[in-house]
Each structure stands twice: as C-alpha cells, then as structure tokens.
Design an enzyme around this catalytic site. Sequence first.
Site, PDB file in Angstrom:
ATOM      1  N   HIS A 157       0.815  -1.225   0.000  1.00 10.93           N
ATOM      2  CA  HIS A 157       0.000   0.000   0.000  1.00 10.93           C
ATOM      3  C   HIS A 157       0.842   1.265   0.000  1.00 10.93           C
ATOM      4  O   HIS A 157       0.330   2.344  -0.267  1.00 10.93           O
ATOM      5  CB  HIS A 157      -0.932  -0.002   1.211  1.00 10.93           C
ATOM      6  CG  HIS A 157      -2.031  -1.010   1.087  1.00 10.93           C
ATOM      7  ND1 HIS A 157      -3.312  -0.684   0.724  1.00 10.93           N
ATOM      8  CD2 HIS A 157      -2.026  -2.361   1.247  1.00 10.93           C
ATOM      9  CE1 HIS A 157      -4.055  -1.768   0.666  1.00 10.93           C
ATOM     10  NE2 HIS A 157      -3.300  -2.810   0.988  1.00 10.93           N
ATOM     11  N   ASP A 365       3.449   9.326  -0.840  1.00 10.66           N
ATOM     12  CA  ASP A 365       2.259   8.579  -0.459  1.00 10.66           C
ATOM     13  C   ASP A 365       2.040   7.466  -1.460  1.00 10.66           C
ATOM     14  O   ASP A 365       2.210   7.689  -2.671  1.00 10.66           O
ATOM     15  CB  ASP A 365       1.041   9.513  -0.463  1.00 10.66           C
ATOM     16  CG  ASP A 365       0.068   9.215   0.669  1.00 10.66           C
ATOM     17  OD1 ASP A 365      -0.021   8.040   1.059  1.00 10.66           O
ATOM     18  OD2 ASP A 365      -0.587  10.148   1.145  1.00 10.66           O
TER      19      ASP A 365
HETATM   20  C1  GDG Z   1      -2.146   3.742   3.351  1.00  8.71           C
HETATM   21  C2  GDG Z   1      -1.135   4.418   2.406  1.00  8.71           C
HETATM   22  C3  GDG Z   1      -2.879   4.383   0.606  1.00  8.71           C
HETATM   23  C4  GDG Z   1      -8.513  10.278   8.099  1.00  8.71           C
HETATM   24  N1  GDG Z   1      -8.971  10.975   9.156  1.00  8.71           N
HETATM   25  C5  GDG Z   1     -10.140  10.425   9.501  1.00  8.71           C
HETATM   26  C6  GDG Z   1     -10.398   9.363   8.644  1.00  8.71           C
HETATM   27  N2  GDG Z   1      -9.385   9.296   7.786  1.00  8.71           N
HETATM   28  C7  GDG Z   1      -9.329   8.335   6.669  1.00  8.71           C
HETATM   29  C8  GDG Z   1      -9.423   9.032   5.341  1.00  8.71           C
HETATM   30  C9  GDG Z   1      -8.902   7.970   4.399  1.00  8.71           C
HETATM   31  C10 GDG Z   1      -7.912   7.226   5.299  1.00  8.71           C
HETATM   32  O1  GDG Z   1      -8.155   7.622   6.647  1.00  8.71           O
HETATM   33  C11 GDG Z   1      -6.490   7.587   4.983  1.00  8.71           C
HETATM   34  O2  GDG Z   1      -6.126   6.947   3.809  1.00  8.71           O
HETATM   35  P1  GDG Z   1      -4.878   7.420   2.984  1.00  8.71           P
HETATM   36  O3  GDG Z   1      -4.936   6.730   1.665  1.00  8.71           O
HETATM   37  O4  GDG Z   1      -4.910   8.903   2.845  1.00  8.71           O
HETATM   38  O5  GDG Z   1      -3.584   7.086   3.833  1.00  8.71           O
HETATM   39  P2  GDG Z   1      -2.981   5.953   4.853  1.00  8.71           P
HETATM   40  O6  GDG Z   1      -3.784   5.820   6.072  1.00  8.71           O
HETATM   41  O7  GDG Z   1      -1.556   6.382   5.052  1.00  8.71           O
HETATM   42  O8  GDG Z   1      -3.060   4.595   4.019  1.00  8.71           O
HETATM   43  C12 GDG Z   1      -1.863   5.247   1.354  1.00  8.71           C
HETATM   44  C13 GDG Z   1      -3.759   3.615   1.573  1.00  8.71           C
HETATM   45  O9  GDG Z   1      -2.976   2.877   2.525  1.00  8.71           O
HETATM   46  C14 GDG Z   1      -4.658   2.632   0.834  1.00  8.71           C
HETATM   47  O10 GDG Z   1      -3.906   1.783   0.026  1.00  8.71           O
HETATM   48  O11 GDG Z   1      -3.689   5.221  -0.196  1.00  8.71           O
HETATM   49  O12 GDG Z   1      -0.941   5.801   0.440  1.00  8.71           O
HETATM   50  O13 GDG Z   1      -0.228   5.225   3.135  1.00  8.71           O
HETATM   51  O14 GDG Z   1      -9.898   7.080   4.016  1.00  8.71           O
HETATM   52  O15 GDG Z   1     -10.760   9.420   5.088  1.00  8.71           O
HETATM   53  N3  GDG Z   1     -11.496   8.586   8.707  1.00  8.71           N
HETATM   54  C15 GDG Z   1     -12.406   8.876   9.684  1.00  8.71           C
HETATM   55  N4  GDG Z   1     -12.208   9.882  10.590  1.00  8.71           N
HETATM   56  C16 GDG Z   1     -11.098  10.697  10.519  1.00  8.71           C
HETATM   57  O16 GDG Z   1     -10.961  11.632  11.324  1.00  8.71           O
HETATM   58  N5  GDG Z   1     -13.505   8.108   9.805  1.00  8.71           N
END
Ligand code: GDG
Length: 467
Positions: A157, A365
């Site tokens: 990821h 990312d």
């Molecule tokens: C890894 C990789 C890759 C955030 N704050 C809240 C909340 N979130 C949710 C967001 C989003 C998720 O968390 C974060 O996803 P990301 O993709 O931005 O990043 P990582 O957590 O680092 O994930 C990344 C991912 O895996 C999938 O393959 O895209 O590159 O690092 O969904 O909305 N959700 C809630 N409350 C919050 O305050 N419910």
Amino acid sequence: MSRLIVVSNRVNPPSDQGEESVGGLAMALAAALREYSGLWFGWSGKTTPEFTGQLNIQTAGGVTSATVDLEEIDLDEYYNGYANKTLWPLFHYRIDLAAFDRAFGEGYGRVNRRFAQTLAPLIEPGDVIWVHDYHLIPLARELRSLGVKNRIGFFLHIPWPAHQVMINLPRHRQLVEAMFDYDLVGFQTAEFQQAFEEYVLSEADGVLVSPGRLKGFGRLLEVGAFPIGLDAAAFAGMLETAKARRMHDLMTACTVFRHLIVGVDRLDYSKGLEERFVGFERFLTQNPDLRREVLMLQIAPVSRESVEAYQEIRTRLDALSGRINGEFADVDWAPFRYVNKNYRRDELAGIYRAARVGVVTPLRDGMNLVAKEFVAAQDPADPGVLVLSRFAGAARQMKQALLVNPNSPEEVADALKRALTMEKAERIDRWEALFEGVTREDVTAWRDNFVAALTGPRALQRPALVR
Ligand code: GDG
C-alpha cells in the site's frame, strides 16, 4: 476460487451497527471480503502475556474475521519497531528517521512466523491468499516453509523506494528475496513497480522476462501496478445521510462569505502537514485581500503515538498552527482551525462537500484516498478544486487536479490562490474528469484486477523455479 483469505496486520471490519472504521485500507478490504465469501486474518489489536496462537473468530458487518493476540514485545519490535520505525520511514524516503535495530528485524521475523503458524491450519485447498502491506512481506516465505502451496498474492500500500534508498536497509536482499515466494506482487503505481524491478535487476541478477514477469534470485515472479480506489458510490451515497447533511450545514454556516479549504490526514510526517501549514501561511502573507475570505480546516487524528517521531511532529504542528492564528487572527475571525479529533466517515463526506478547496500534499504517499474522497463528495453543479502533491501515487491518475511540489511554500500558496479564484466552468471541467476516473477506477476494479491477475490464466504455475 473457493475462498479469499485476506491477511493484514490489523483486522477491523465494520461492525453490524455500521460504525465506520478509520483507514483507507480497512474500508477497501471490507468491501473486497463482502463480495467473495472470505476470511480476514490478522492481529486483534490486543496483547497477551504469552503468545498462544488462540484464534478469535467472529462474523460482523458481513465479514468473517480470525484474529490473534500478540505479546507486548512483538508490538515493540515488530509493529512499532521494524514496521513503523524502519520500513515506513525508509519507504517514505525519511532515512533520517529510520531506526536500524537488529531486535526489530528479529521481532518482525518472529511475528510473521507466528502469523503463518496460526493461519496455515485454516487454509483449505483452492483458497487464494491475499497478503497486505509492509508489515507482512515475509509471510509467504513462512507459509511456504509450512508446506502451503496455494496461490499467494501481496499488495504493497505504500511506495516502493528507489534502489539507492532501499539499499540503506540492512539485509535488504533477504527481505526482497522473500517476496519471490509470492505468486504475484502488486504496487500502487507503475513507478513503484519499476523501482522494484530496478532493484531486482541490479541486486539479484534480475531479468525482465516480459512485461510484468520478473526473474530474480533464480525464481520467477509476476509483478504489476494496481492503483487502489475508493468505494466511490458508497462514499458519495453517504452524503444523503443525516450526519453528513448536518455536518455540511454546520460547515457552511461557519464559513458564510468565506471559502473553506480542507485537509484530512492521519497525523503522520509523510503527509506533509508542516509544509502545508507553511504554504497556507505564505498564502495569507501574499494575499491580504483574500485573507478574510478563507478558513482552512485541517483534521489530523493522531496515529502511532508511541513512536517518538510522531510525538515530535505533533508538537511542531501545535506550535505552527498557533503561530499562524497568532499572526493573522482578529478579534472576530481566525484563518486556521486545526483539530486532532477523529470524525465519522459520513461526517467527513459532509465536510468535503462544504469545501471549495481540498488540499492533499503528502511528501510521499502510496496512493492517498483522501484525494479521491474529496472528489467523490463534490457538488457536480459547483464543485471544489483539488490541490494535490506530485508525490502522491494518486497524482498519476488525477492529472486534472492542481499538482504541486509540497516542499515549495510558493507553489502551495499559488495553487491555493488559483483554486480559490478559479471560474466555475473550469472547476466543473476538471472535476468531471476527476470524478469519472474515481468512479471507474474504484475499489471494485482494484480488487477484481488483483484477484484476476492472481488466479487468472496468465498466472504462473508453482514451483516457479527457473535456473
Ligand atoms: C495507506 C497508504 C494508501 C482520516 N482521518 C479520519 C479518517 N481518515 C481516513 C481518510 C482515508 C484514510 O483515513 C487515509 O487513507 P490514505 O490513503 O490517505 O492514507 P494511509 O492511512 O496512510 O493509508 C496510502 C492507503 O494505505 C490505501 O492503500 O492510499 O498511500 O499510506 O480514508 O478518510 N477517517 C475517519 N475519521 C477521521 O478523522 N472516519
């Protein structure tokens, strides 16, 4: 295919109450498991004085999960240690933050072995196993040593780093060689796949036999790029819920005559929060006429709190957000709102909808699902503008966003200004193209493409030994 077994470090399926779990990975996997009748295996999130391998099997939210507890020392060495203090910073190009500690490597190996020993008896002939992320790179090697012959795929990821970065890892060859025990290894982007191939070509006598078929360490492996997507329709559907509407109304009410700029990220140094704050500060300095017309809201729930680098960045962000408001706020107005609270997913949808600008500027990312969520939540008749880092995997697909170098305060400030002053017709054009991509390349496409590549006719037959 009889069953899909998904393995990830943490197992957190949605509960029967529909309560939403945090994390892009969690949402994506739950969606995959509902489709195929499957099993989700991993750590329970709890510790036990002594590892027993006892399984806790539960069905909730349409997903069956099997979890094990780990020892405290496993947490220190495997999870907080090798995964989050060694691999995470290194793979995000933060060699300065990477800790190389032999005990971490041993803990990582031990937990992967324990996972394999607990999982192996649950595997039936015909099951297809899909392992997720950097915590579990050597899992296939451990399963193979226990005689498991099923097809096993791995999806990373996070980014795969450039060769010169990767070789900073002590015993990097051992880690990469273990990846050749999978049948298929998937990356978020072609760029990460290429970086992996380059490593194998130069470190393991590798040969690219044909596109997506790589020879190395005397073995053959399928590799591919599978950009993760959003459960786009479900996410957009959340906008109809009472919680989303209320949050939308609330945010609209507190930005009357002003535009909302929103950022949503786990509090992590890879997400470029400090640089973003400085970029916003630069925007305020350079645009006195626009100052009172904006409110920037940064939501950043804390994560990995027991790792020092996360405590340090939190302290710096507290200071920086205080400085920005101290410098620019007035008695009746403040430009910046920085909150560490966790919001429900439907509430987030409402917040995105109320925003004129979504600002997603990670330094590195794997993909970044927030960028896609922002797009999915916009009003087609009056959509907001996405400001996106060139260094997010998502930038490869989302070319109609305003792409920026997150390290440059000028570029961030200029992009904010451009987004805030963009004509509606251009906003609509850009958004339509982005929305089409987010809907087409969604989580279902990601899952189906990966599973098809793992089980389809092109898939390699074991044993994949070529000498
Ligand atoms: C890894 C990789 C890759 C955030 N704050 C809240 C909340 N979130 C949710 C967001 C989003 C998720 O968390 C974060 O996803 P990301 O993709 O931005 O990043 P990582 O957590 O680092 O994930 C990344 C991912 O895996 C999938 O393959 O895209 O590159 O690092 O969904 O909305 N959700 C809630 N409350 C919050 O305050 N419910």
